[in-house]
Design an enzyme around this catalytic site. Structure first.
Site, PDB file in Angstrom:
ATOM      1  N   LYS A  80       0.842  -1.203  -0.012  1.00 40.04           N
ATOM      2  CA  LYS A  80      -0.055  -0.047   0.083  1.00 40.04           C
ATOM      3  C   LYS A  80       0.745   1.049   0.124  1.00 40.04           C
ATOM      4  O   LYS A  80       2.044   1.044   0.477  1.00 40.04           O
ATOM      5  CB  LYS A  80      -1.010   0.039   1.450  1.00 40.04           C
ATOM      6  CG  LYS A  80      -1.620  -1.047   1.255  1.00 40.04           C
ATOM      7  CD  LYS A  80      -2.776  -1.034   2.431  1.00 40.04           C
ATOM      8  CE  LYS A  80      -3.608  -2.333   2.431  1.00 40.04           C
ATOM      9  NZ  LYS A  80      -4.234  -2.504   3.782  1.00 40.04           N
ATOM     10  N   HIS A  83       1.984   6.841   4.108  1.00 38.90           N
ATOM     11  CA  HIS A  83       1.229   7.891   4.540  1.00 38.90           C
ATOM     12  C   HIS A  83       1.927   8.334   5.878  1.00 38.90           C
ATOM     13  O   HIS A  83       2.597   7.732   6.409  1.00 38.90           O
ATOM     14  CB  HIS A  83      -0.224   7.592   4.576  1.00 38.90           C
ATOM     15  CG  HIS A  83      -0.508   6.683   5.429  1.00 38.90           C
ATOM     16  ND1 HIS A  83      -0.523   6.964   6.840  1.00 38.90           N
ATOM     17  CD2 HIS A  83      -0.733   5.449   5.202  1.00 38.90           C
ATOM     18  CE1 HIS A  83      -1.080   5.678   7.468  1.00 38.90           C
ATOM     19  NE2 HIS A  83      -1.259   4.762   6.496  1.00 38.90           N
ATOM     20  N   HIS A  86       2.628   6.269   8.714  1.00 40.74           N
ATOM     21  CA  HIS A  86       3.966   5.576   9.170  1.00 40.74           C
ATOM     22  C   HIS A  86       4.971   6.283   9.873  1.00 40.74           C
ATOM     23  O   HIS A  86       5.759   5.599  10.546  1.00 40.74           O
ATOM     24  CB  HIS A  86       4.212   5.006   7.612  1.00 40.74           C
ATOM     25  CG  HIS A  86       3.281   4.066   7.186  1.00 40.74           C
ATOM     26  ND1 HIS A  86       2.715   4.490   5.741  1.00 40.74           N
ATOM     27  CD2 HIS A  86       3.274   2.795   7.293  1.00 40.74           C
ATOM     28  CE1 HIS A  86       1.819   3.401   5.799  1.00 40.74           C
ATOM     29  NE2 HIS A  86       2.354   2.412   6.353  1.00 40.74           N
TER      30      HIS A  86
END
Length: 147
Positions: A80, A83, A86
């Protein structure tokens, strides 16, 4: 800066989030606790604590009952998009590791990279479609980089 979204368009003197951050920074009361302040990016206020204040108020090292600790942080799922969430877990993990190290604990920092299943599943599916008989040679493997 979330404050900017609340005052935007309400007839204030501010023309963006950075001027709001500057105004807040300039109005912070003088304190022995603060060594310096700056505004970065879209109005983020960075406050650097004084090392003298830290040494005076937090100069002792707590004695912890553990000798070694493992801190696993970040763990992004590479299947994924990255963003800001994280970054948050990375910062928290690094802070915990530093606090433990300050307390003389041997810290093993681990950054687990998340789910690889999707990528390998896609690769295996591609190989089944491209090479249904299962024969793959070196030249064909090179084509995977192009795909």
């Amino acid at each position: 800066m979330s404050l900017w979204s609340k005052i935007k368009g309400k007839g204030t003197e501010f023309k963006g989030p950075q001027p709001v951050g500057l105004a807040i920074m300039r109005n912070l009361p003088a304190s022995d606790m603060i060594e310096s302040c700056s505004v970065a990016g879209p109005g983020f206020i960075n406050v650097k604590l004084s090392t003298q204040w830290m040494a005076k108020t937090h100069g002792h090292q707590p004695k912890l009952p553990v000798k070694r600790a493992v801190v696993d942080f970040s763990s992004p799922n590479i299947a994924k998009e990255m963003h800001v969430g994280h970054l948050r877990s990375t910062i928290i993990g690094d802070t915990l590791a530093r606090m433990l190290e300050y307390s003389k604990v041997d810290v093993l920092r681990r950054n687990h990279v998340g789910d690889w299943g999707t990528q390998f599943g896609m690769l295996i599916e591609f190989l089944f479609e491209k090479f249904p008989d299962g024969e793959v040679n070196d030249q064909d493997i090179g084509e995977l980089k192009v795909v």
